[in-house]
Write a protein that holds these residues in place. Sequence first.
Motif, PDB file in Angstrom:
ATOM      1  N   PHE A  74       0.878  -1.171   0.000  1.00 38.39           N
ATOM      2  CA  PHE A  74       0.000   0.000   0.000  1.00 38.39           C
ATOM      3  C   PHE A  74       0.915   1.220   0.000  1.00 38.39           C
ATOM      4  CE2 PHE A  74      -1.866  -3.488   2.320  1.00 38.39           C
ATOM      5  CZ  PHE A  74      -3.121  -3.621   1.738  1.00 38.39           C
ATOM      6  N   SER A  75       0.665   2.143  -0.898  1.00 35.33           N
ATOM      7  CA  SER A  75       1.564   3.288  -0.958  1.00 35.33           C
ATOM      8  C   SER A  75       0.871   4.494  -1.542  1.00 35.33           C
ATOM      9  CB  SER A  75       2.821   2.944  -1.757  1.00 35.33           C
ATOM     10  OG  SER A  75       3.815   3.920  -1.526  1.00 35.33           O
ATOM     11  N   GLN A  76       1.674   5.520  -1.806  1.00 39.62           N
ATOM     12  CA  GLN A  76       1.160   6.774  -2.323  1.00 39.62           C
ATOM     13  C   GLN A  76       1.259   6.795  -3.851  1.00 39.62           C
ATOM     14  OE1 GLN A  76       4.237   7.936  -3.245  1.00 39.62           O
ATOM     15  NE2 GLN A  76       5.446   7.014  -1.659  1.00 39.62           N
ATOM     16  N   ARG A  77       0.496   7.692  -4.437  1.00 39.20           N
ATOM     17  CA  ARG A  77       0.369   7.778  -5.886  1.00 39.20           C
ATOM     18  C   ARG A  77       1.713   7.972  -6.588  1.00 39.20           C
ATOM     19  NH1 ARG A  77      -3.104  12.327  -6.982  1.00 39.20           N
ATOM     20  NH2 ARG A  77      -1.254  13.563  -7.295  1.00 39.20           N
ATOM     21  N   ALA A  78       2.621   8.731  -6.015  1.00 37.34           N
ATOM     22  CA  ALA A  78       3.909   8.977  -6.668  1.00 37.34           C
ATOM     23  C   ALA A  78       4.683   7.673  -6.858  1.00 37.34           C
ATOM     24  CB  ALA A  78       4.726   9.982  -5.868  1.00 37.34           C
ATOM     25  N   LEU A  79       4.668   6.800  -5.862  1.00 35.89           N
ATOM     26  CA  LEU A  79       5.355   5.515  -6.000  1.00 35.89           C
ATOM     27  C   LEU A  79       4.758   4.726  -7.161  1.00 35.89           C
ATOM     28  CD1 LEU A  79       6.655   2.928  -3.628  1.00 35.89           C
ATOM     29  CD2 LEU A  79       4.746   2.256  -5.066  1.00 35.89           C
ATOM     30  N   MET A  80       3.453   4.742  -7.271  1.00 38.21           N
ATOM     31  CA  MET A  80       2.802   3.942  -8.309  1.00 38.21           C
ATOM     32  C   MET A  80       3.199   4.408  -9.706  1.00 38.21           C
ATOM     33  SD  MET A  80      -0.819   3.061  -6.619  1.00 38.21           S
ATOM     34  CE  MET A  80      -1.069   1.735  -7.762  1.00 38.21           C
ATOM     35  N   GLY A  81       3.419   5.687  -9.883  1.00 35.91           N
ATOM     36  CA  GLY A  81       3.812   6.203 -11.183  1.00 35.91           C
ATOM     37  C   GLY A  81       5.282   5.974 -11.504  1.00 35.91           C
ATOM     38  N   ILE A  82       6.096   5.829 -10.479  1.00 32.97           N
ATOM     39  CA  ILE A  82       7.542   5.746 -10.665  1.00 32.97           C
ATOM     40  C   ILE A  82       8.088   4.340 -10.450  1.00 32.97           C
ATOM     41  CG2 ILE A  82       9.764   6.580  -9.757  1.00 32.97           C
ATOM     42  CD1 ILE A  82       8.233   9.189  -8.993  1.00 32.97           C
ATOM     43  N   MET A  83       7.534   3.600  -9.482  1.00 28.32           N
ATOM     44  CA  MET A  83       8.176   2.353  -9.051  1.00 28.32           C
ATOM     45  C   MET A  83       7.310   1.100  -9.149  1.00 28.32           C
ATOM     46  SD  MET A  83      10.573   3.554  -5.870  1.00 28.32           S
ATOM     47  CE  MET A  83      11.386   1.959  -5.837  1.00 28.32           C
ATOM     48  N   MET A 138      -2.860   2.060  -4.317  1.00 25.52           N
ATOM     49  CA  MET A 138      -2.713   3.437  -3.875  1.00 25.52           C
ATOM     50  C   MET A 138      -3.567   3.660  -2.633  1.00 25.52           C
ATOM     51  SD  MET A 138      -3.781   6.955  -3.958  1.00 25.52           S
ATOM     52  CE  MET A 138      -5.145   7.029  -5.052  1.00 25.52           C
ATOM     53  N   ASP A 139      -2.936   4.147  -1.585  1.00 25.44           N
ATOM     54  CA  ASP A 139      -3.613   4.451  -0.331  1.00 25.44           C
ATOM     55  C   ASP A 139      -3.876   5.957  -0.294  1.00 25.44           C
ATOM     56  OD1 ASP A 139      -3.390   5.434   2.610  1.00 25.44           O
ATOM     57  OD2 ASP A 139      -3.830   3.294   2.802  1.00 25.44           O
ATOM     58  N   LYS A 140      -5.125   6.338  -0.181  1.00 23.82           N
ATOM     59  CA  LYS A 140      -5.509   7.752  -0.229  1.00 23.82           C
ATOM     60  C   LYS A 140      -4.844   8.563   0.888  1.00 23.82           C
ATOM     61  CE  LYS A 140      -9.466  10.826  -0.254  1.00 23.82           C
ATOM     62  NZ  LYS A 140     -10.877  11.009  -0.005  1.00 23.82           N
ATOM     63  N   ALA A 141      -4.832   8.039   2.099  1.00 26.09           N
ATOM     64  CA  ALA A 141      -4.252   8.780   3.229  1.00 26.09           C
ATOM     65  C   ALA A 141      -2.746   8.968   3.048  1.00 26.09           C
ATOM     66  CB  ALA A 141      -4.547   8.063   4.542  1.00 26.09           C
ATOM     67  N   LEU A 142      -2.053   7.931   2.574  1.00 24.72           N
ATOM     68  CA  LEU A 142      -0.613   8.059   2.352  1.00 24.72           C
ATOM     69  C   LEU A 142      -0.320   9.055   1.234  1.00 24.72           C
ATOM     70  CD1 LEU A 142       0.494   4.319   2.664  1.00 24.72           C
ATOM     71  CD2 LEU A 142       0.887   6.154   4.323  1.00 24.72           C
ATOM     72  N   THR A 143      -1.167   9.082   0.212  1.00 24.22           N
ATOM     73  CA  THR A 143      -0.998  10.043  -0.884  1.00 24.22           C
ATOM     74  C   THR A 143      -1.207  11.461  -0.392  1.00 24.22           C
ATOM     75  OG1 THR A 143      -1.645   8.411  -2.533  1.00 24.22           O
ATOM     76  CG2 THR A 143      -1.859  10.731  -3.160  1.00 24.22           C
ATOM     77  N   GLU A 144      -2.263  11.664   0.373  1.00 26.40           N
ATOM     78  CA  GLU A 144      -2.532  13.010   0.912  1.00 26.40           C
ATOM     79  C   GLU A 144      -1.392  13.469   1.803  1.00 26.40           C
ATOM     80  OE1 GLU A 144      -6.374  12.643   2.761  1.00 26.40           O
ATOM     81  OE2 GLU A 144      -7.415  12.654   0.816  1.00 26.40           O
ATOM     82  N   SER A 145      -0.868  12.576   2.604  1.00 23.67           N
ATOM     83  CA  SER A 145       0.228  12.915   3.507  1.00 23.67           C
ATOM     84  C   SER A 145       1.499  13.279   2.735  1.00 23.67           C
ATOM     85  CB  SER A 145       0.496  11.735   4.447  1.00 23.67           C
ATOM     86  OG  SER A 145       1.511  12.041   5.348  1.00 23.67           O
ATOM     87  N   LEU A 146       1.754  12.596   1.624  1.00 20.04           N
ATOM     88  CA  LEU A 146       2.923  12.909   0.799  1.00 20.04           C
ATOM     89  C   LEU A 146       2.821  14.314   0.220  1.00 20.04           C
ATOM     90  CD1 LEU A 146       5.524  11.999  -0.787  1.00 20.04           C
ATOM     91  CD2 LEU A 146       3.954  11.386  -2.626  1.00 20.04           C
ATOM     92  N   SER A 168       0.546 -11.806   7.935  1.00 24.45           N
ATOM     93  CA  SER A 168       1.368 -10.989   8.817  1.00 24.45           C
ATOM     94  C   SER A 168       0.585  -9.755   9.241  1.00 24.45           C
ATOM     95  CB  SER A 168       2.641 -10.540   8.087  1.00 24.45           C
ATOM     96  OG  SER A 168       2.319  -9.570   7.088  1.00 24.45           O
ATOM     97  N   ALA A 169       1.132  -9.058  10.184  1.00 29.82           N
ATOM     98  CA  ALA A 169       0.592  -7.743  10.508  1.00 29.82           C
ATOM     99  C   ALA A 169       0.798  -6.847   9.293  1.00 29.82           C
ATOM    100  CB  ALA A 169       1.318  -7.166  11.716  1.00 29.82           C
ATOM    101  N   LYS A 170      -0.030  -5.845   9.159  1.00 31.84           N
ATOM    102  CA  LYS A 170       0.175  -4.839   8.123  1.00 31.84           C
ATOM    103  C   LYS A 170       1.190  -3.845   8.687  1.00 31.84           C
ATOM    104  CE  LYS A 170      -2.302  -1.418   5.337  1.00 31.84           C
ATOM    105  NZ  LYS A 170      -3.626  -0.781   5.132  1.00 31.84           N
ATOM    106  N   VAL A 171       2.410  -3.949   8.233  1.00 29.37           N
ATOM    107  CA  VAL A 171       3.489  -3.085   8.731  1.00 29.37           C
ATOM    108  C   VAL A 171       3.450  -1.788   7.928  1.00 29.37           C
ATOM    109  CG1 VAL A 171       5.978  -2.841   9.010  1.00 29.37           C
ATOM    110  CG2 VAL A 171       4.889  -5.039   9.420  1.00 29.37           C
ATOM    111  N   GLU A 172       3.290  -0.684   8.627  1.00 29.14           N
ATOM    112  CA  GLU A 172       3.200   0.619   7.957  1.00 29.14           C
ATOM    113  C   GLU A 172       4.284   1.548   8.487  1.00 29.14           C
ATOM    114  OE1 GLU A 172       0.083   4.331   7.432  1.00 29.14           O
ATOM    115  OE2 GLU A 172      -0.696   2.285   7.474  1.00 29.14           O
ATOM    116  N   ILE A 173       4.928   2.218   7.568  1.00 24.34           N
ATOM    117  CA  ILE A 173       5.930   3.226   7.915  1.00 24.34           C
ATOM    118  C   ILE A 173       5.574   4.483   7.140  1.00 24.34           C
ATOM    119  CG2 ILE A 173       8.370   3.871   7.759  1.00 24.34           C
ATOM    120  CD1 ILE A 173       9.023   0.889   8.073  1.00 24.34           C
ATOM    121  N   GLU A 174       5.332   5.559   7.855  1.00 27.12           N
ATOM    122  CA  GLU A 174       4.965   6.809   7.174  1.00 27.12           C
ATOM    123  C   GLU A 174       6.194   7.623   6.809  1.00 27.12           C
ATOM    124  OE1 GLU A 174       1.872  10.544   7.565  1.00 27.12           O
ATOM    125  OE2 GLU A 174       2.027   9.109   9.200  1.00 27.12           O
TER     126      GLU A 174
END
Length: 177
Positions: A74-83, A138-146, A168-174
């Motif tokens: 789960f990530s932000q929109r910029a990662l999805m376009g680049i990576m 794409m995670d909306k909250a992570l995108t907004e935060s970026l 597994s646990a959902k490991v999140e790093i902001e």
Amino acid sequence: YPTVLTAKKWGFYDCHSGGKPFTFQRKYGDYVIQNSMFKFVAAGMHGQSAVECAFRLHDHVKDRLADIQRIDIFSQRALMGIMDKTGPLHNPADRDHSVQYIVAVGLIHGKLDASDFEDAFAADPRIDALRAKMTVTMDKALTESLFDPKRRSNGAAVRVTFRDGRRSAKVEIEYPL
């Protein structure tokens, strides 16, 4: 050249922006210096948090790689376009800008070094086997935060699901290291 922007008819503003001057999000100052992100992992900037999530999951999954059914990133929109890269990765530059590759290496080895992008290392069949099980969302909250100028985070989360249904646990790093 003092009127290159403002000269009537031939200045940049009249020629290219209908006479409107440039506008900026903030005043010039030290914003870039104060908000720099440093990479401590040899991978594309937008994937730093995702690979750190993989490092945290390494001990939980390293002995069960063959049992993995699915890996959700789960990530932000910029990662999805680049990576967000599926299919063949032809060289180290392709690999270091593939979130699937860096997460697979992080899950398998618990680390990621510059040499891990070379052809001999990348030939490990476990890497592509794990890449094939990954979904990037794409995670909306992570995108907004970026894109929030006050936060400028670079977040991601990773969760691994095994064939037996356990996960597994959902490991999140902001904010990456």
